[in-house]
Motif scaffolding. Structure first.
Motif, PDB file in Angstrom:
ATOM      1  N   TYR A  24     -26.667 -15.421   7.378  1.00 25.17           N
ATOM      2  CA  TYR A  24     -25.769 -16.390   8.205  1.00 25.17           C
ATOM      3  C   TYR A  24     -26.049 -16.555   9.433  1.00 25.17           C
ATOM      4  O   TYR A  24     -25.838 -17.687   9.963  1.00 25.17           O
ATOM      5  CB  TYR A  24     -24.109 -15.909   7.760  1.00 25.17           C
TER       6      TYR A  24
ATOM      7  N   ARG B 242     -26.368 -10.194   4.486  1.00 22.87           N
ATOM      8  CA  ARG B 242     -25.641 -11.539   4.568  1.00 22.87           C
ATOM      9  C   ARG B 242     -25.341 -11.734   6.055  1.00 22.87           C
ATOM     10  O   ARG B 242     -25.372 -12.993   6.483  1.00 22.87           O
ATOM     11  CB  ARG B 242     -24.243 -11.460   3.647  1.00 22.87           C
TER      12      ARG B 242
ATOM     13  N   LEU C  54     -18.957 -17.583   8.858  1.00 20.76           N
ATOM     14  CA  LEU C  54     -19.257 -16.634   7.795  1.00 20.76           C
ATOM     15  C   LEU C  54     -19.961 -15.202   8.001  1.00 20.76           C
ATOM     16  O   LEU C  54     -19.766 -14.710   7.279  1.00 20.76           O
ATOM     17  CB  LEU C  54     -20.088 -17.469   6.645  1.00 20.76           C
TER      18      LEU C  54
ATOM     19  N   ARG D  19     -17.715 -12.198   8.837  1.00 22.34           N
ATOM     20  CA  ARG D  19     -17.172 -11.546   7.873  1.00 22.34           C
ATOM     21  C   ARG D  19     -17.959 -10.329   7.307  1.00 22.34           C
ATOM     22  O   ARG D  19     -17.408  -9.412   6.487  1.00 22.34           O
ATOM     23  CB  ARG D  19     -17.046 -12.557   6.500  1.00 22.34           C
ATOM     24  N   HIS D  20     -19.081 -10.344   7.707  1.00 20.35           N
ATOM     25  CA  HIS D  20     -20.101  -8.858   7.010  1.00 20.35           C
ATOM     26  C   HIS D  20     -20.967  -8.502   8.298  1.00 20.35           C
ATOM     27  O   HIS D  20     -21.309  -7.606   7.833  1.00 20.35           O
ATOM     28  CB  HIS D  20     -21.158  -9.878   6.076  1.00 20.35           C
TER      29      HIS D  20
ATOM     30  N   ILE E  34     -20.032 -23.207  11.305  1.00 13.42           N
ATOM     31  CA  ILE E  34     -19.671 -22.693   9.803  1.00 13.42           C
ATOM     32  C   ILE E  34     -20.313 -21.488   9.356  1.00 13.42           C
ATOM     33  O   ILE E  34     -19.739 -20.329   8.771  1.00 13.42           O
ATOM     34  CB  ILE E  34     -19.621 -23.894   8.736  1.00 13.42           C
ATOM     35  N   PHE E  35     -21.638 -21.525   9.476  1.00 11.87           N
ATOM     36  CA  PHE E  35     -22.616 -20.353   9.260  1.00 11.87           C
ATOM     37  C   PHE E  35     -22.242 -19.034  10.158  1.00 11.87           C
ATOM     38  O   PHE E  35     -22.059 -17.898   9.678  1.00 11.87           O
ATOM     39  CB  PHE E  35     -23.862 -20.744   9.392  1.00 11.87           C
TER      40      PHE E  35
END
Length: 529
Positions: A327, A323, A506, A509-510, A502-503
């Motif tokens: 992203y 992910r 995200l 977070r990973h 935005i991407f």
């Protein structure tokens, strides 16, 4: 490849990682990237002459700069990335440099939009050899804690090449117009834009011989994940990947790799959906060459991804099932959309809106791109490496900064009527706009194993190219036609940076979890211990 022995070993001696010779290799590869973007960017300052001589529109200029180049650059980047993972990387870069330089010179013989598009496709194919192989080489020559800085320095060739291309193109046009105001009296009836293509293309042939003298580093040595030679033959590896991309051949390749009926039906379904989408876009927006080329590229990418899961499950797992990587690719690509779209039309903007000549634009915009761009991309790499010791997401935060900070300055640059104020604001925008490039390249390297770095880089470049280069310049040109205002088209394109933020948020977070688990996830997918 599956079955190759990738193992953790003690760190090689320091003399092999970093030092004088790796810095020499870095300097040479920066020059390669200068030629890469010099050949690519010069078309922006030649745009007005090309429109006049070949009867083209802004949308077609955007297609030539973006899609005609980008689709084939992205498609061929995959098989050439595979070759870089199994063969001598400096030899691959040398051959590619010779090919794209020859195709740039051939662009000067074009007599129509179609013939020029064909030459630009050739440039894209050749240039696809450079960055995946260079990213992989440099990642093996320098330690991980310096990787972002090194890849940022390499990527500074984007701005040095773009700046030199704009500068040379502007001055060649100005001098040629001054010497031969009547083109019929010029040697062989050559136009200024034709001479410009010859001047920037031919020296690359000599540079290719220099690149051939570089030495290969130990693959994976800087990470302590030394990979044994795969044993694959480069031509077989190239054809194996290419046939998985080419329409028609891809179905045969999937069947040969053991794909079941469901996979083959999914492939045909994707083909139908992409063809329908392209047809609808042609009916709505026209410019069939844009949507046909992009549709071919998208279908090729889908077919390749389906084949990769059968040929190399560990590589598929690390590239497509992370992910953080998904992203990140989308976030960096949205920022690239703005960078390429605005960059492609900045020289025509100053010529058209501010009424300045090609020599002045070549000097000011060219030097701005070279100096400010080099400064920005280098600062981005240094900042990301310096901050990463305290913050695992430092690379992504630098990219988020570079997406947000230049927006007000870019809007101001596009709306002011003061030419010199616009030049100054463009300098500020150019510094900030390139800071994401090193962090983007290093992020991909950190999320995969050394043996698959070039293919992963090619995958990243594919997404970056389709969204950023194939759509960015075309969209700005199309908006310019729709609103009868290049200024409006450029302002509207800036909104893509907000989507990129935005991407990237995200991805934060990973990132840490995906980076720490890359070896375990690869082994779970079949990577040998």
């Amino acid at each position: 490849m599956p079955g190759s022995d990738t193992r953790r070993e003690s760190q090689p001696p320091e003399s092999k990682i970093g030092g004088a010779y790796p810095r020499y290799v870095l300097a040479v590869l920066v020059l390669v990237y200068v030629f890469n973007f010099l050949d690519r960017q010069i078309i922006t300052v030649l745009a007005e002459d090309l429109k006049a001589d070949l009867g083209m529109s802004d949308a077609q200029i955007g297609f030539l700069y973006g899609t005609a180049f980008a689709v084939f650059y992205a498609i061929f980047g995959i098989p050439l990335g595979k070759v870089a993972d199994v063969w001598n990387r400096r030899a691959l870069i040398s051959i590619g440099l010779a090919f794209w330089s020859a195709m740039t010179a051939l662009s000067g013989t074009a007599r129509s939009f179609v013939s020029l598009a064909g030459a630009r496709i050739g440039v894209g194919v050749g240039e696809a050899s450079a960055s995946p192989a260079a990213f992989s080489m440099l990642s093996d020559y320098f330690p991980p804690e310096r990787r972002t800085t090194v890849l940022a320095i390499y990527s500074s060739g984007i701005y040095l090449g773009a700046g030199i291309g704009i500068f040379l193109g502007g001055w060649i046009l100005s001098l040629w117009h001054g010497w031969y105001p009547d083109p019929a009296l010029a040697p062989f009836g050559l136009k200024g834009w034709q001479v410009a293509f010859f001047v920037v293309g031919l020296p690359g042939l000599g540079m290719a011989l220099w690149v051939r003298t570089l030495r290969e580093p130990v693959r994976g040595g800087s990470d302590g994940l030394v990979a044994k030679p795969s044993g694959e033959r480069p031509l077989a590896a190239f054809w194996g990947e290419l046939r998985s991309l080419l329409p028609g051949f891809s179905l045969v390749a999937l069947a040969g790799a053991g794909a079941g009926r469901a996979v083959l039906l999914a492939n045909l379904g994707a083909l139908g959906a992409i063809a329908l989408g392209a047809w609808l876009l042609i009916l709505w927006l026209g410019t069939p060459e844009q949507w046909i080329a992009l549709g071919i590229g998208l279908y090729a990418a889908v077919s390749w991804a389906q084949g990769l899961v059968l040929r190399d499950p560990p590589a598929f797992a690390l590239i497509f099932r992370s992910r953080a990587l998904r992203y990140s690719c989308l976030g960096f690509s949205c920022v690239a959309f703005t960078s390429y779209g605005i960059g492609a039309f900045t020289p025509p903007f100053f010529m058209r809106v501010h009424g300045v000549g090609p020599a002045e634009v070549g000097t000011v915009i060219g030097l701005t791109a070279a100096v400010a761009g080099w400064l920005g991309v280098t600062l981005g790499g240094v900042a990301a490496d310096a901050l990463r010791s305290r913050q695992r997401n430092a690379r992504l935060y630098v990219a988020i900064f570079t997406a947000l900070f230049p927006l007000p300055f870019a809007v101001w640059m596009l709306l002011t009527e003061n030419t010199w104020l616009a030049y100054g604001l463009n300098f500020v925008v150019s510094i900030a706009a390139g800071m994401w490039i090193g962090p983007g390249a290093a992020t991909v390297q950190d999320l995969v194993l050394p043996r698959m770095r070039a293919v992963a880089s090619a995958s990243y470049i594919l997404v970056l190219t389709f969204i950023g280069l194939a759509l960015g310049p075309y969209t700005v040109g199309r908006l310019s036609v729709a609103f009868d205002s290049l200024r409006a088209g450029m302002v509207l394109a800036l909104a893509a940076n907000l989507l990129g933020v935005i991407f990237l948020m995200l991805a934060t977070r990973h990132m840490a979890a995906d980076e720490d688990s890359r070896l375990e996830r690869a082994r779970a997918a079949g990577e040998p211990d």
